[in-house]
Design a protein around this motif. Sequence first.
Motif, PDB file in Angstrom:
ATOM      1  N   ALA A 241     -26.256   0.338 -41.734  1.00  0.00           N
ATOM      2  CA  ALA A 241     -25.964   1.416 -40.792  1.00  0.00           C
ATOM      3  C   ALA A 241     -26.781   1.277 -39.578  1.00  0.00           C
ATOM      4  CB  ALA A 241     -26.439   2.565 -41.518  1.00  0.00           C
ATOM      5  N   ASP A 242     -26.262   1.734 -38.540  1.00  0.00           N
ATOM      6  CA  ASP A 242     -27.139   1.752 -37.122  1.00  0.00           C
ATOM      7  C   ASP A 242     -27.915   2.587 -37.013  1.00  0.00           C
ATOM      8  OD1 ASP A 242     -27.442   0.667 -34.620  1.00  0.00           O
ATOM      9  OD2 ASP A 242     -26.006   1.886 -33.361  1.00  0.00           O
ATOM     10  N   LEU A 243     -29.273   2.383 -37.373  1.00  0.00           N
ATOM     11  CA  LEU A 243     -30.336   3.668 -37.521  1.00  0.00           C
ATOM     12  C   LEU A 243     -31.365   3.424 -36.499  1.00  0.00           C
ATOM     13  CD1 LEU A 243     -31.321   3.054 -41.208  1.00  0.00           C
ATOM     14  CD2 LEU A 243     -29.848   4.681 -40.363  1.00  0.00           C
ATOM     15  N   SER A 244     -31.716   4.692 -36.081  1.00  0.00           N
ATOM     16  CA  SER A 244     -33.011   4.642 -35.131  1.00  0.00           C
ATOM     17  C   SER A 244     -33.938   5.369 -35.902  1.00  0.00           C
ATOM     18  CB  SER A 244     -32.454   5.930 -33.990  1.00  0.00           C
ATOM     19  OG  SER A 244     -33.724   5.915 -33.052  1.00  0.00           O
ATOM     20  N   ILE A 245     -35.242   4.571 -36.052  1.00  0.00           N
ATOM     21  CA  ILE A 245     -36.276   5.087 -36.828  1.00  0.00           C
ATOM     22  C   ILE A 245     -37.454   5.375 -36.068  1.00  0.00           C
ATOM     23  CG2 ILE A 245     -37.644   4.551 -38.710  1.00  0.00           C
ATOM     24  CD1 ILE A 245     -35.506   2.745 -39.815  1.00  0.00           C
ATOM     25  N   ALA A 246     -38.305   6.556 -36.304  1.00  0.00           N
ATOM     26  CA  ALA A 246     -39.473   6.963 -35.500  1.00  0.00           C
ATOM     27  C   ALA A 246     -40.536   7.163 -36.450  1.00  0.00           C
ATOM     28  CB  ALA A 246     -39.153   8.200 -34.773  1.00  0.00           C
ATOM     29  N   VAL A 247     -41.682   6.701 -36.289  1.00  0.00           N
ATOM     30  CA  VAL A 247     -42.800   7.194 -37.046  1.00  0.00           C
ATOM     31  C   VAL A 247     -43.702   7.845 -36.146  1.00  0.00           C
ATOM     32  CG1 VAL A 247     -44.635   6.316 -38.351  1.00  0.00           C
ATOM     33  CG2 VAL A 247     -42.529   5.033 -38.341  1.00  0.00           C
ATOM     34  N   CYS A 248     -44.148   9.105 -36.638  1.00  0.00           N
ATOM     35  CA  CYS A 248     -44.873   9.919 -36.100  1.00  0.00           C
ATOM     36  C   CYS A 248     -46.377  10.449 -37.029  1.00  0.00           C
ATOM     37  CB  CYS A 248     -44.306  11.082 -35.250  1.00  0.00           C
ATOM     38  SG  CYS A 248     -43.409  11.974 -36.527  1.00  0.00           S
ATOM     39  N   ASP A 249     -47.258  10.883 -36.224  1.00  0.00           N
ATOM     40  CA  ASP A 249     -48.263  11.676 -37.156  1.00  0.00           C
ATOM     41  C   ASP A 249     -47.843  13.237 -36.562  1.00  0.00           C
ATOM     42  OD1 ASP A 249     -49.345  12.191 -34.655  1.00  0.00           O
ATOM     43  OD2 ASP A 249     -51.112  10.913 -34.619  1.00  0.00           O
ATOM     44  N   MET A 250     -48.750  14.050 -36.916  1.00  0.00           N
ATOM     45  CA  MET A 250     -48.626  15.330 -36.837  1.00  0.00           C
ATOM     46  C   MET A 250     -48.568  15.741 -35.373  1.00  0.00           C
ATOM     47  SD  MET A 250     -48.253  16.422 -39.924  1.00  0.00           S
ATOM     48  CE  MET A 250     -48.487  18.386 -39.806  1.00  0.00           C
ATOM     49  N   GLU A 251     -48.688  15.060 -34.618  1.00  0.00           N
ATOM     50  CA  GLU A 251     -48.776  15.300 -33.219  1.00  0.00           C
ATOM     51  C   GLU A 251     -48.115  14.481 -32.002  1.00  0.00           C
ATOM     52  OE1 GLU A 251     -52.878  15.324 -32.032  1.00  0.00           O
ATOM     53  OE2 GLU A 251     -53.366  16.906 -33.284  1.00  0.00           O
ATOM     54  N   LYS A 252     -47.772  13.343 -32.538  1.00  0.00           N
ATOM     55  CA  LYS A 252     -47.100  12.390 -31.651  1.00  0.00           C
ATOM     56  C   LYS A 252     -46.190  11.282 -32.293  1.00  0.00           C
ATOM     57  CE  LYS A 252     -51.308   9.775 -31.172  1.00  0.00           C
ATOM     58  NZ  LYS A 252     -51.738  10.439 -32.268  1.00  0.00           N
ATOM     59  N   PHE A 253     -45.250  10.582 -31.639  1.00  0.00           N
ATOM     60  CA  PHE A 253     -44.689   9.367 -32.036  1.00  0.00           C
ATOM     61  C   PHE A 253     -45.789   8.212 -32.035  1.00  0.00           C
ATOM     62  CE2 PHE A 253     -41.178  12.350 -30.792  1.00  0.00           C
ATOM     63  CZ  PHE A 253     -40.550  12.341 -32.011  1.00  0.00           C
ATOM     64  N   VAL A 254     -45.751   7.342 -33.053  1.00  0.00           N
ATOM     65  CA  VAL A 254     -46.625   6.313 -33.230  1.00  0.00           C
ATOM     66  C   VAL A 254     -45.886   4.936 -32.970  1.00  0.00           C
ATOM     67  CG1 VAL A 254     -48.511   7.433 -34.251  1.00  0.00           C
ATOM     68  CG2 VAL A 254     -46.976   6.428 -35.637  1.00  0.00           C
ATOM     69  N   ALA A 255     -44.470   5.241 -33.312  1.00  0.00           N
ATOM     70  CA  ALA A 255     -43.887   3.927 -33.220  1.00  0.00           C
ATOM     71  C   ALA A 255     -42.404   4.442 -33.216  1.00  0.00           C
ATOM     72  CB  ALA A 255     -43.945   2.746 -34.526  1.00  0.00           C
ATOM     73  N   TYR A 256     -41.270   3.680 -32.372  1.00  0.00           N
ATOM     74  CA  TYR A 256     -39.951   3.927 -32.495  1.00  0.00           C
ATOM     75  C   TYR A 256     -39.242   2.709 -32.271  1.00  0.00           C
ATOM     76  CZ  TYR A 256     -35.500   5.870 -30.914  1.00  0.00           C
ATOM     77  OH  TYR A 256     -34.268   5.954 -30.561  1.00  0.00           O
ATOM     78  N   PHE A 257     -38.093   2.547 -33.007  1.00  0.00           N
ATOM     79  CA  PHE A 257     -37.240   1.622 -33.450  1.00  0.00           C
ATOM     80  C   PHE A 257     -35.779   2.037 -32.739  1.00  0.00           C
ATOM     81  CE2 PHE A 257     -40.771   0.560 -35.601  1.00  0.00           C
ATOM     82  CZ  PHE A 257     -41.175  -0.627 -35.521  1.00  0.00           C
ATOM     83  N   PRO A 258     -35.342   2.131 -31.800  1.00  0.00           N
ATOM     84  CA  PRO A 258     -33.911   2.354 -31.545  1.00  0.00           C
ATOM     85  C   PRO A 258     -32.752   1.751 -32.251  1.00  0.00           C
ATOM     86  CG  PRO A 258     -34.897   1.262 -29.751  1.00  0.00           C
ATOM     87  CD  PRO A 258     -35.869   1.391 -30.648  1.00  0.00           C
ATOM     88  N   SER A 259     -31.607   2.173 -32.410  1.00  0.00           N
ATOM     89  CA  SER A 259     -30.672   1.531 -32.908  1.00  0.00           C
ATOM     90  C   SER A 259     -29.847   0.864 -31.742  1.00  0.00           C
ATOM     91  CB  SER A 259     -29.565   2.419 -33.784  1.00  0.00           C
ATOM     92  OG  SER A 259     -28.857   3.495 -32.874  1.00  0.00           O
ATOM     93  N   GLU A 260     -28.656   0.283 -32.053  1.00  0.00           N
ATOM     94  CA  GLU A 260     -28.069  -0.140 -30.804  1.00  0.00           C
ATOM     95  C   GLU A 260     -27.104   0.720 -30.109  1.00  0.00           C
ATOM     96  OE1 GLU A 260     -25.267  -3.603 -32.082  1.00  0.00           O
ATOM     97  OE2 GLU A 260     -26.932  -4.441 -33.300  1.00  0.00           O
ATOM     98  N   ASP A 261     -26.705   1.897 -30.932  1.00  0.00           N
ATOM     99  CA  ASP A 261     -25.890   2.823 -30.419  1.00  0.00           C
ATOM    100  C   ASP A 261     -26.594   4.108 -30.051  1.00  0.00           C
ATOM    101  OD1 ASP A 261     -23.670   1.290 -30.447  1.00  0.00           O
ATOM    102  OD2 ASP A 261     -22.999   1.958 -32.444  1.00  0.00           O
ATOM    103  N   ILE A 262     -27.967   4.308 -30.726  1.00  0.00           N
ATOM    104  CA  ILE A 262     -28.695   5.494 -30.423  1.00  0.00           C
ATOM    105  C   ILE A 262     -30.019   5.139 -30.077  1.00  0.00           C
ATOM    106  CG2 ILE A 262     -29.496   7.568 -31.706  1.00  0.00           C
ATOM    107  CD1 ILE A 262     -27.460   7.340 -33.953  1.00  0.00           C
ATOM    108  N   ASN A 263     -30.263   5.648 -28.832  1.00  0.00           N
ATOM    109  CA  ASN A 263     -31.543   5.448 -28.323  1.00  0.00           C
ATOM    110  C   ASN A 263     -32.034   6.799 -27.843  1.00  0.00           C
ATOM    111  OD1 ASN A 263     -34.058   4.620 -26.916  1.00  0.00           O
ATOM    112  ND2 ASN A 263     -33.126   2.991 -26.095  1.00  0.00           N
ATOM    113  N   LEU A 264     -33.113   7.385 -28.616  1.00  0.00           N
ATOM    114  CA  LEU A 264     -33.746   8.681 -28.051  1.00  0.00           C
ATOM    115  C   LEU A 264     -34.749   8.669 -27.147  1.00  0.00           C
ATOM    116  CD1 LEU A 264     -33.877  10.326 -31.594  1.00  0.00           C
ATOM    117  CD2 LEU A 264     -31.926  10.529 -30.018  1.00  0.00           C
ATOM    118  N   ASN A 265     -34.758   7.308 -26.483  1.00  0.00           N
ATOM    119  CA  ASN A 265     -36.090   7.137 -25.405  1.00  0.00           C
ATOM    120  C   ASN A 265     -37.188   7.491 -26.016  1.00  0.00           C
ATOM    121  OD1 ASN A 265     -34.153   5.666 -23.616  1.00  0.00           O
ATOM    122  ND2 ASN A 265     -33.099   7.696 -23.397  1.00  0.00           N
ATOM    123  N   ILE A 266     -37.638   7.677 -27.115  1.00  0.00           N
ATOM    124  CA  ILE A 266     -38.796   8.009 -27.530  1.00  0.00           C
ATOM    125  C   ILE A 266     -39.769   6.706 -27.172  1.00  0.00           C
ATOM    126  CG2 ILE A 266     -40.487   8.640 -29.550  1.00  0.00           C
ATOM    127  CD1 ILE A 266     -37.868   9.627 -30.827  1.00  0.00           C
TER     128      ILE A 266
END
Length: 95
Positions: free
Chosen positions: A24-49
Amino acid sequence: MFHKVESLESIISIIPIIKASIPADLSIAVCDMEKFVAYFPSEDINLNIKTGQTLNPKEPLAVALRENRSLREDVSADFYGFEFTGTANSIQDKH
């Protein structure tokens, strides 16, 4: 309920394997309680995090983290420019 892991870095290191293993074309983000610490966009979905970007406290992801619950919810276009279904799971380091 929080899932216990050694560190957020241990999760981040396996995300490329997870993305390659799921048909599946997934966009995956990892965050702590306050901010994003990593972001892996998908081919079709880029949230520009961006790494270090602060979580919007009204965003469903931030609400799920504060309430210590899993999430599957439609995310309004107000947050990232288009609507999508987001999922989240709370994780916590063991230390």
